[in-house]
Write a protein that holds these residues in place. Structure first.
Motif, PDB file in Angstrom:
ATOM      1  N   GLU A 208      40.940  28.027  41.843  1.00 15.31           N
ATOM      2  CA  GLU A 208      41.833  28.394  40.735  1.00 15.31           C
ATOM      3  C   GLU A 208      41.092  28.418  39.398  1.00 15.31           C
ATOM      4  N   ALA A 209      41.643  27.750  38.360  1.00  9.64           N
ATOM      5  CA  ALA A 209      41.084  27.888  37.009  1.00  9.64           C
ATOM      6  C   ALA A 209      39.643  27.394  36.911  1.00  9.64           C
ATOM      7  N   ALA A 210      39.200  26.569  37.840  1.00  8.98           N
ATOM      8  CA  ALA A 210      37.806  26.088  37.791  1.00  8.98           C
ATOM      9  C   ALA A 210      36.827  27.240  37.963  1.00  8.98           C
ATOM     10  N   GLN A 211      37.298  28.348  38.558  1.00  9.59           N
ATOM     11  CA  GLN A 211      36.412  29.499  38.747  1.00  9.59           C
ATOM     12  C   GLN A 211      35.944  30.085  37.415  1.00  9.59           C
ATOM     13  N   GLN A 212      36.745  29.858  36.372  1.00 13.75           N
ATOM     14  CA  GLN A 212      36.355  30.368  35.051  1.00 13.75           C
ATOM     15  C   GLN A 212      34.999  29.818  34.610  1.00 13.75           C
ATOM     16  N   LEU A 213      34.680  28.602  35.062  1.00 14.63           N
ATOM     17  CA  LEU A 213      33.402  27.987  34.688  1.00 14.63           C
ATOM     18  C   LEU A 213      32.235  28.853  35.178  1.00 14.63           C
ATOM     19  N   ILE A 214      32.435  29.503  36.297  1.00 15.86           N
ATOM     20  CA  ILE A 214      31.410  30.400  36.849  1.00 15.86           C
ATOM     21  C   ILE A 214      31.565  31.804  36.255  1.00 15.86           C
ATOM     22  N   PHE A 215      32.822  32.305  36.235  1.00 17.01           N
ATOM     23  CA  PHE A 215      33.060  33.689  35.792  1.00 17.01           C
ATOM     24  C   PHE A 215      32.449  33.945  34.416  1.00 17.01           C
ATOM     25  N   ARG A 216      32.525  32.935  33.537  1.00 13.76           N
ATOM     26  CA  ARG A 216      32.046  33.201  32.172  1.00 13.76           C
ATOM     27  C   ARG A 216      30.531  33.355  32.111  1.00 13.76           C
ATOM     28  N   LYS A 217      29.838  33.032  33.187  1.00 21.52           N
ATOM     29  CA  LYS A 217      28.377  33.207  33.215  1.00 21.52           C
ATOM     30  C   LYS A 217      27.969  34.534  33.860  1.00 21.52           C
ATOM     31  N   ILE A 218      28.897  35.169  34.528  1.00 20.37           N
ATOM     32  CA  ILE A 218      28.566  36.421  35.221  1.00 20.37           C
ATOM     33  C   ILE A 218      28.653  37.568  34.208  1.00 20.37           C
ATOM     34  N   PRO A 219      27.631  38.427  34.116  1.00 17.14           N
ATOM     35  CA  PRO A 219      27.693  39.516  33.141  1.00 17.14           C
ATOM     36  C   PRO A 219      28.964  40.342  33.354  1.00 17.14           C
ATOM     37  N   PRO A 220      29.663  40.699  32.252  1.00 15.94           N
ATOM     38  CA  PRO A 220      30.922  41.415  32.430  1.00 15.94           C
ATOM     39  C   PRO A 220      30.693  42.787  33.070  1.00 15.94           C
ATOM     40  N   ARG A 221      31.705  43.197  33.800  1.00 11.29           N
ATOM     41  CA  ARG A 221      31.644  44.494  34.454  1.00 11.29           C
ATOM     42  C   ARG A 221      31.757  45.585  33.393  1.00 11.29           C
ATOM     43  N   THR A 222      30.992  46.634  33.530  1.00 10.99           N
ATOM     44  CA  THR A 222      31.059  47.711  32.543  1.00 10.99           C
ATOM     45  C   THR A 222      32.227  48.643  32.858  1.00 10.99           C
ATOM     46  N   LEU A 223      32.710  49.363  31.828  1.00 11.16           N
ATOM     47  CA  LEU A 223      33.787  50.325  32.046  1.00 11.16           C
ATOM     48  C   LEU A 223      33.301  51.475  32.925  1.00 11.16           C
ATOM     49  N   GLU A 224      32.010  51.781  32.841  1.00 16.14           N
ATOM     50  CA  GLU A 224      31.449  52.835  33.693  1.00 16.14           C
ATOM     51  C   GLU A 224      31.561  52.432  35.172  1.00 16.14           C
ATOM     52  N   ASP A 225      31.240  51.192  35.448  1.00 13.01           N
ATOM     53  CA  ASP A 225      31.359  50.671  36.809  1.00 13.01           C
ATOM     54  C   ASP A 225      32.822  50.734  37.269  1.00 13.01           C
ATOM     55  N   GLU A 226      33.746  50.358  36.358  1.00 17.52           N
ATOM     56  CA  GLU A 226      35.175  50.406  36.712  1.00 17.52           C
ATOM     57  C   GLU A 226      35.621  51.842  36.996  1.00 17.52           C
ATOM     58  N   TYR A 227      35.116  52.767  36.199  1.00 17.73           N
ATOM     59  CA  TYR A 227      35.524  54.167  36.376  1.00 17.73           C
ATOM     60  C   TYR A 227      35.033  54.707  37.726  1.00 17.73           C
ATOM     61  N   GLU A 228      33.770  54.411  38.043  1.00 16.75           N
ATOM     62  CA  GLU A 228      33.215  54.816  39.343  1.00 16.75           C
ATOM     63  C   GLU A 228      34.047  54.241  40.483  1.00 16.75           C
ATOM     64  N   SER A 229      34.406  52.973  40.325  1.00 17.28           N
ATOM     65  CA  SER A 229      35.186  52.303  41.369  1.00 17.28           C
ATOM     66  C   SER A 229      36.572  52.927  41.491  1.00 17.28           C
ATOM     67  N   LEU A 230      37.182  53.220  40.337  1.00 19.40           N
ATOM     68  CA  LEU A 230      38.516  53.837  40.345  1.00 19.40           C
ATOM     69  C   LEU A 230      38.492  55.153  41.125  1.00 19.40           C
ATOM     70  N   LEU A 231      37.505  55.993  40.822  1.00 15.42           N
ATOM     71  CA  LEU A 231      37.453  57.298  41.494  1.00 15.42           C
ATOM     72  C   LEU A 231      37.285  57.129  43.000  1.00 15.42           C
ATOM     73  N   GLN A 232      36.358  56.259  43.389  1.00 13.38           N
ATOM     74  CA  GLN A 232      36.103  56.079  44.816  1.00 13.38           C
ATOM     75  C   GLN A 232      37.320  55.496  45.536  1.00 13.38           C
ATOM     76  N   HIS A 233      37.947  54.507  44.924  1.00 13.56           N
ATOM     77  CA  HIS A 233      39.079  53.853  45.593  1.00 13.56           C
ATOM     78  C   HIS A 233      40.326  54.747  45.593  1.00 13.56           C
TER      79      HIS A 233
END
Ligand SMILES: [Zn+2]
Length: 575
Positions: A208-233
Motif C-alpha cells: 500500500e502507501a509504503a510503496q511511495q517510498l520506492i515510487f518516488r525514486k523511480i524516474p517518472p514516466r514520460t508522456l511520450e511513453d504513455e502515448y506509445e502505450s495508449l496507442l498499442q493498448h
C-alpha cells in the motif's frame, strides 16, 4: 453523399443546422446483412441486419428491410451468419496502461520462471536505469513469500521494483531498497507496511502507501511513453471487442495524452475518466486517514473544469474515484471479522470524513466510484452514498462500488435501494492458484463461498457493470464471460466450478459487459443496445456464444469491432 458526423454533441448539430444539411438519418453508409444480431433491446431482441450512417445505427431489422435502405454508394457487409453483439464496455480498467518499457510478469508459475523473465528483460533493455514491471502472484514463490534475494540472485547492479498483479504491493532488490534509503529503522508510513524479516531487515516487499517510498525514486514516466502505450493498448482492446472503457483512476497528468490522440483522430475507444477524489496523495495512492481540513466547493474547481472539457462522445468525465481499502490477498481489504491468521485490514478513511467528501462531490453532480473490497469497506461506501443522498436530497447519481468482492449479504439489497452500481470484475472469480491457495483460505469458507459471486448481485436486483481491472488482469471480455459462466479456469478446474452457486448465464454476463456498462456511464440512451438512433458500436464474433458449450467461448474470436461506425479491428479472415 458520404458524410462524417461532426464529433460534437448531437444538440449542437441541431442548432448549427448541419443535421439537416447532412441528413444523417437518411443515407446508409454501410449495411450489415445476413447476421445473427443480439440487440439487447427488449422490443426487438434479435435481428438479421442493421444500417449505419456516420457514427450511428439508423435501422435494425430483417435483411429485406435493411437492404431496401441501400443507396447506390452504400457498402454492403455480409456477416455470414455470425453473432453480432453491442460493443463491449470495460467498466473498470487503467489506461494508458502498462509501459511498453516494463517487464510483464503475468502468468509466472515458479521462482525460476520469475527470475528467467526478469533477467531476459534486463538483458534486452541494457540502458534502462530502473527495471520495473508487474503481474506476479504470491503462489509462484516459496512459502507464498517474496524477498529481495530472489531478484538479487539475477540482477544486483541495477535497481528493480516489480508490482504484484493487484498493484497494491510489490518488491524490489537490495539496490532499490538501498536507493530508497530503507533500513531496519524505517517506520511504516500511514496506511502502509514495510515488510521486515525476523532479523528486522527489510525484505524488499512494500504494501500500500509504503510503496511511495520506492515510487518516488523511480524516474517518472514520460508522456511520450504513455502515448506509445495508449496507442498499442487501444489496438489490443479493439481486437478484444472493446468499444468503451471506464478509466478508474485517471492520473491528472495523463489527460494531454488522450487529448493528443483525440486531436490526431486515432482514438479507438470511448473513454470515461475518473480522477482521484481529494485528498490525492501521489498517483493512485490511498488518501490520508484523516482529512487535514474539510473540503469546500472551491476545492472541486479543477474537477468542474475537467467535466466541462470532456463532454464526449469520445472523451467524457463525469466521475471521480476514491479508494477505501486494499485487497484480500495482501490482507489489506477492510473486514468486519478477522482474516484466517489474523488482522482485519486497513480502512483508508474514517466514515465521517468519507461521508462529507462523498456528499460534496454528490452535491456537485459527480458520480463517485469507491474501491471497496472487504465487507467493512463496502458497508462504509454504501453508508456514504446513503448519507450523501439524504443530506443533499439527490437521487439518480449512480454511485458505484468498485470490486465489491466480499460484501455482507445483508448489504446486498442496499445496492438496488440506493441505486448504487456493483462494478465487478469477472476474472476475479478465476479459481487459479492465488485464489484457491491464498484468497479463499484467508477469508475462510463462509466468506469465500460468496466472494466474487456475480449471481448474488444479480439476485439482489443491482445493476452490475463488468470490468477487468486491466493493467492488473487481462481485458479480453470473452475469457471473462467464460469465467463468470463456469467459475472454472481455462483448463476446466475445479470440475463444476469454484462455488458454482455464483455462476451466471451468458446472457447476464453479456448484459454486464454491454447494456449495464452503458448505464453505469449514463449512456444507455446512446449505446449498450443495438437499436435505431444508437451509436454504431458493435462486435462480430466467430461463434454464437449464446448457444455453444461454455468451453467453446474460449475458442471464440472477435472478427470485427466497429466503434462510432468505423472499423477499429478487423480479423484477417473476415471478408
Ligand atoms: Zn482498479
Amino acid at each position: 453523399m458520404r458524410r462524417t458526423l461532426c464529433p460534437v454533441a448531437f444538440t449542437a448539430l441541431l442548432v448549427s443546422g448541419c443535421l439537416f444539411a447532412q441528413t444523417p438519418a437518411q443515407h446508409a453508409d454501410r449495411i450489415f446483412v445476413n447476421g445473427n444480431i443480439w440487440t439487447e433491446a427488449e422490443a426487438q431482441p434479435r435481428a438479421q441486419a442493421l444500417a449505419v450512417s456516420g457514427d450511428k445505427i439508423i435501422a435494425v431489422g430483417s435483411d429485406q428491410e435493411i437492404k431496401a435502405l441501400a443507396a447506390p454508394d452504400t457498402a454492403i457487409v455480409n456477416l455470414e451468419g455470425h453473432l453480432v453483439v453491442p460493443g463491449f464496455q470495460d467498466s473498470h480498467l487503467h489506461f494508458p496502461g502498462r509501459s511498453v518499457n516494463e517487464v510483464d510478469l503475468h502468468g509466472i508459475e515458479t521462482l525460476k520462471d520469475f527470475q528467467q523473465r526478469l533477467s531476459d528483460f534486463a538483458r534486452a533493455h541494457p540502458s534502462l536505469p530502473w527495471i520495473t514491471g508487474h503481474g506476479w502472484g504470491y503462489s509462484a514463490f516459496p512459502n507464498q513469500t517474496v524477498d529481495k534475494k530472489y531478484i538479487d540472485e539475477v540482477i544486483s547492479d541495477r535497481p528493480v521494483y516489480v508490482l504484484e498483479r493487484d498493484g497494491h504491493m510489490g518488491f524490489g532488490n537490495s539496490k532499490a531498497v538501498q536507493i530508497a534509503g530503507i533500513t531496519s529503522a524505517t517506520p511504516d508510513p500511514p496506511n502502509g507496511h514495510i515488510m521486515k524479516g525476523r532479523n528486522g531487515e527489510p525484505t524488499g516487499e512494500f504494501k500500500e502507501a509504503a510503496q511511495q517510498l520506492i515510487f518516488r525514486k523511480i524516474p517518472p514516466r514520460t508522456l511520450e511513453d504513455e502515448y506509445e502505450s495508449l496507442l498499442q493498448h487501444m489496438d489490443e482492446a479493439a481486437a478484444a471487442g472493446l468499444t468503451s472503457v471506464q478509466d478508474a483512476f485517471t492520473n491528472m497528468k495523463s489527460f494531454p495524452v488522450f487529448e493528443r490522440a483525440a486531436a490526431a483522430n486515432v482514438l479507438k475507444l470511448r473513454f470515461h475518466f475518473a480522477p482521484g477524489i481529494l485528498p490525492v496523495e501521489g498517483d493512485g495512492a490511498p488518501p490520508k486517514h484523516k482529512l487535514a481540513k474539510p473540503l469546500t466547493d472551491a476545492d472541486l474547481a479543477p474537477y468542474r473544469k475537467l467535466r466541462e472539457t470532456f463532454q464526449g462522445p469520445l472523451l467524457t468525465l463525469i466521475a471521480v474515484k476514491g479508494v477505501l481499502d486494499g485487497t484480500v490477498d495482501a490482507r489489506t481489504a477492510a473486514m468486519f471479522e478477522p482474516y484466517v491468521g489474523g488482522g482485519t485490514g486497513i480502512p483508508f478513511w474514517e466514515q465521517d470524513d468519507l461521508n462529507k467528501t462523498v456528499a460534496l462531490y454528490d452535491k456537485e453532480g459527480f458520480q463517485v466510484m469507491l474501491h471497496a473490497i472487504g465487507d467493512k469497506a463496502i458497508n462504509m461506501a454504501l453508508n456514504a452514498f446513503e448519507y450523501a443522498a439524504k443530506t443533499n436530497g439527490t437521487s439518480g447519481r449512480r454511485h458505484r462500488v468498485e470490486h465489491g468482492e466480499v460484501p455482507l449479504l445483508s448489504d446486498l439489497p442496499r445496492f438496488k435501494q440506493l441505486g448504487v452500481i456493483a462494478s465487478t470484475q469477472a476474472m476475479f472469480a478465476n479459481p487459479d492458484a492465488t485464489v484457491l491457495e491464498n484468497f479463499a483460505p484467508l477469508l475462510g469458507p463462509e466468506r469465500a463461498s460468496h466472494a466474487d459471486s456475480f449471481k448474488i448481485y444479480d439476485d439482489a436486483g443491482a445493476v452490475q457493470a463488468f470490468g477487468s481491472d486491466w493493467g492488473v488482469f487481462p481485458f479480453e471480455p470473452l475469457p471473462a464471460i467464460y469465467c463468470a459462466v463456469t467459475r472454472m479456469t481455462p483448463e476446466g478446474a475445479p470440475p463444476g466450478g469454484w462455488y458454482p452457486a455464483g455462476r451466471i448465464s451468458v446472457e447476464a454476463a453479456l448484459r454486464h459487459f454491454t447494456r449495464d456498462g452503458a448505464y453505469a456511464t449514463f449512456d444507455e440512451k446512446e449505446r449498450g443496445t443495438l437499436t435505431a438512433g444508437k451509436l454504431a458500436d458493435f462486435v462480430v464474433l466467430s461463434k454464437d456464444i449464446l448457444s455453444i458449450p461454455p468451453a467453446e467461448i474460449l475458442n471464440t474470436k472477435v472478427l470485427l469491432t466497429v466503434m462510432g461506425g468505423k472499423d477499429t479491428y478487423r480479423d484477417n479472415n473476415f471478408p
